[in-house]
Scaffold this active site. Sequence first.
Site, PDB file in Angstrom:
ATOM      1  N   PRO A 195      21.643  64.333  16.472  1.00 29.46           N
ATOM      2  CA  PRO A 195      22.674  64.768  17.405  1.00 29.46           C
ATOM      3  C   PRO A 195      23.076  66.226  17.198  1.00 29.46           C
ATOM      4  O   PRO A 195      23.169  66.704  16.066  1.00 29.46           O
ATOM      5  CB  PRO A 195      23.854  63.850  17.075  1.00 29.46           C
ATOM      6  CG  PRO A 195      23.655  63.491  15.636  1.00 29.46           C
ATOM      7  CD  PRO A 195      22.179  63.498  15.382  1.00 29.46           C
ATOM      8  N   CYS A 248      28.890  92.235  35.462  1.00 29.56           N
ATOM      9  CA  CYS A 248      28.694  92.771  36.803  1.00 29.56           C
ATOM     10  C   CYS A 248      27.688  91.948  37.594  1.00 29.56           C
ATOM     11  O   CYS A 248      26.653  92.437  38.057  1.00 29.56           O
ATOM     12  CB  CYS A 248      28.305  94.240  36.708  1.00 29.56           C
ATOM     13  SG  CYS A 248      29.695  95.158  36.036  1.00 29.56           S
ATOM     14  N   GLU A 249      27.958  90.673  37.653  1.00 31.03           N
ATOM     15  CA  GLU A 249      27.280  89.681  38.472  1.00 31.03           C
ATOM     16  C   GLU A 249      28.341  88.612  38.615  1.00 31.03           C
ATOM     17  O   GLU A 249      29.268  88.584  37.821  1.00 31.03           O
ATOM     18  CB  GLU A 249      26.085  89.074  37.717  1.00 31.03           C
ATOM     19  CG  GLU A 249      24.781  89.823  37.887  1.00 31.03           C
ATOM     20  CD  GLU A 249      23.778  89.431  36.834  1.00 31.03           C
ATOM     21  OE1 GLU A 249      23.368  88.272  36.831  1.00 31.03           O
ATOM     22  OE2 GLU A 249      23.437  90.290  36.019  1.00 31.03           O
TER      23      GLU A 249
HETATM   24  C1  PLP Z   1      18.321  69.798  21.461  1.00 32.63           C
HETATM   25  C2  PLP Z   1      17.748  68.677  20.725  1.00 32.63           C
HETATM   26  C3  PLP Z   1      18.571  67.697  20.153  1.00 32.63           C
HETATM   27  C4  PLP Z   1      20.072  67.705  20.294  1.00 32.63           C
HETATM   28  O1  PLP Z   1      20.512  67.296  21.555  1.00 32.63           O
HETATM   29  P1  PLP Z   1      22.070  67.089  21.839  1.00 32.63           P
HETATM   30  O2  PLP Z   1      22.145  66.725  23.255  1.00 32.63           O
HETATM   31  O3  PLP Z   1      22.768  68.351  21.531  1.00 32.63           O
HETATM   32  O4  PLP Z   1      22.550  66.018  20.935  1.00 32.63           O
HETATM   33  C5  PLP Z   1      17.959  66.707  19.433  1.00 32.63           C
HETATM   34  N1  PLP Z   1      16.618  66.658  19.289  1.00 32.63           N
HETATM   35  C6  PLP Z   1      15.784  67.567  19.828  1.00 32.63           C
HETATM   36  C7  PLP Z   1      14.332  67.464  19.616  1.00 32.63           C
HETATM   37  C8  PLP Z   1      16.325  68.604  20.570  1.00 32.63           C
HETATM   38  O5  PLP Z   1      15.509  69.499  21.121  1.00 32.63           O
END
Ligand code: PLP
Length: 409
Positions: A260, A328-329
């Site tokens: 996560p 500036c967008e």
């Molecule tokens: C980005 C990523 C995550 C984390 O995803 P979250 O949505 O931030 O929890 C986990 N595993 C891989 C392989 C990723 O590329």
Amino acid sequence: MENENLLAIAREFGDPIYVYDASKIISQYNRLNNAFDKVKKVKLNYAVKALSNLAILKLMNSLGAGLDTVSIQEVNLGLKAGVKPANIIFTPNGVSLEEIEQVSSLGVQINIDNLSILEQFGTKHPNVPVCIRVNPHVMAGGNSKISVGHIDSKFGISIHQIPHILRIVENTGMNINGIHMHTGSDILDVEVFLHASEILFETAKNFKNLDFIDFGSGFKVPYKEGDIETNIEEFGQKLTKRFNAFCKEYGKELTLGFEPGKFLVSEAGYFLANVNVIKQTTSTVFAGIDSGFNHLIRPMFYNSHHEIINISNPDGKERFYSVVGYICETDTFATNRRISEIKEGDTIAFKNAGAYCFSMASNYNSRYRPAEVLWHNEKAHLIRKRETFDDLIKNQVDVDIFSTVVEEA
Ligand SMILES: *Cc1c(COP(=O)(O)O)cnc(C)c1O
């Protein structure tokens, strides 16, 4: 976090600034860990790309988390933070064989997501155990940029190519010690996740020497009141049952892994910015802040909703504002948002600014990237200094190759 503490931090360290509440990261980690307390071996690898400050990596390490990394630079940050190589997994997409070999030589677990590299790596290093990332072809995710498990996604090896994987494994004599999937962020439905998990179990049966199954991530966190979030406790109960049953069937106590990012750090973060100007037009009141998508790009890039509070005047009469940046967008953080009355000079706070906020910041418009503060045990710790002009020119080579044309009078 309390508004007064946030305001004090903005006053002490200046703004714009990112602030992270360590206690929220710790409680999220414990919540996920507890949801799987009936599984013997669990490994939570924090996805470094969400927020990669060394202090955050040290905090994760102290909690017992490992790291999920996508570049050799993230691996090196992890090592610098004191994380053991054995506690790091490398899950890149589309990187070179050389980079994978370099990371592997550091003792980091490699996760391979395409047949070509699998064959090349297996041929050269048959004794290095490798995890494979499969694509279960489950449609999930909040939007097309973060949904990575669907049929034409570039991520993972298709489950329809398992015979091909097995052929490579047999021909090279390599050892597959883990199976992995990551279907994308913002999974709303536990059943969708469980469905993908079943596909992973089916895949796992093809490999005899597994040590772990990694279920990736995709836990949704609430961004505003009433938002659906992944029901971690329900998910934990259901997956625990299935996982333990699978281990029995497989004949070995495997490690259950997750990686996560957002779940651990999103809600811990606040982005504070000063309001430079209030601009009333015939239809809209704009609050122009001392920042832009150079510092916080999620609203513009993903259409993400970040709650905004006026911490200088939290209890004022609410009015409708469009909160915009100085780039500036068109860089609109929020349109017609009800916020407690804002005056020029007020400090506003964006919530859910822990994940994919600072880590996606840039120097666009030649602005400095903000400072970062970690709030821990009721104290503010500066964990990144604001950039200075020297940072902007540090790597520029100031060439002296143009002669000035002087016009004759
Ligand atoms: C980005 C990523 C995550 C984390 O995803 P979250 O949505 O931030 O929890 C986990 N595993 C891989 C392989 C990723 O590329």
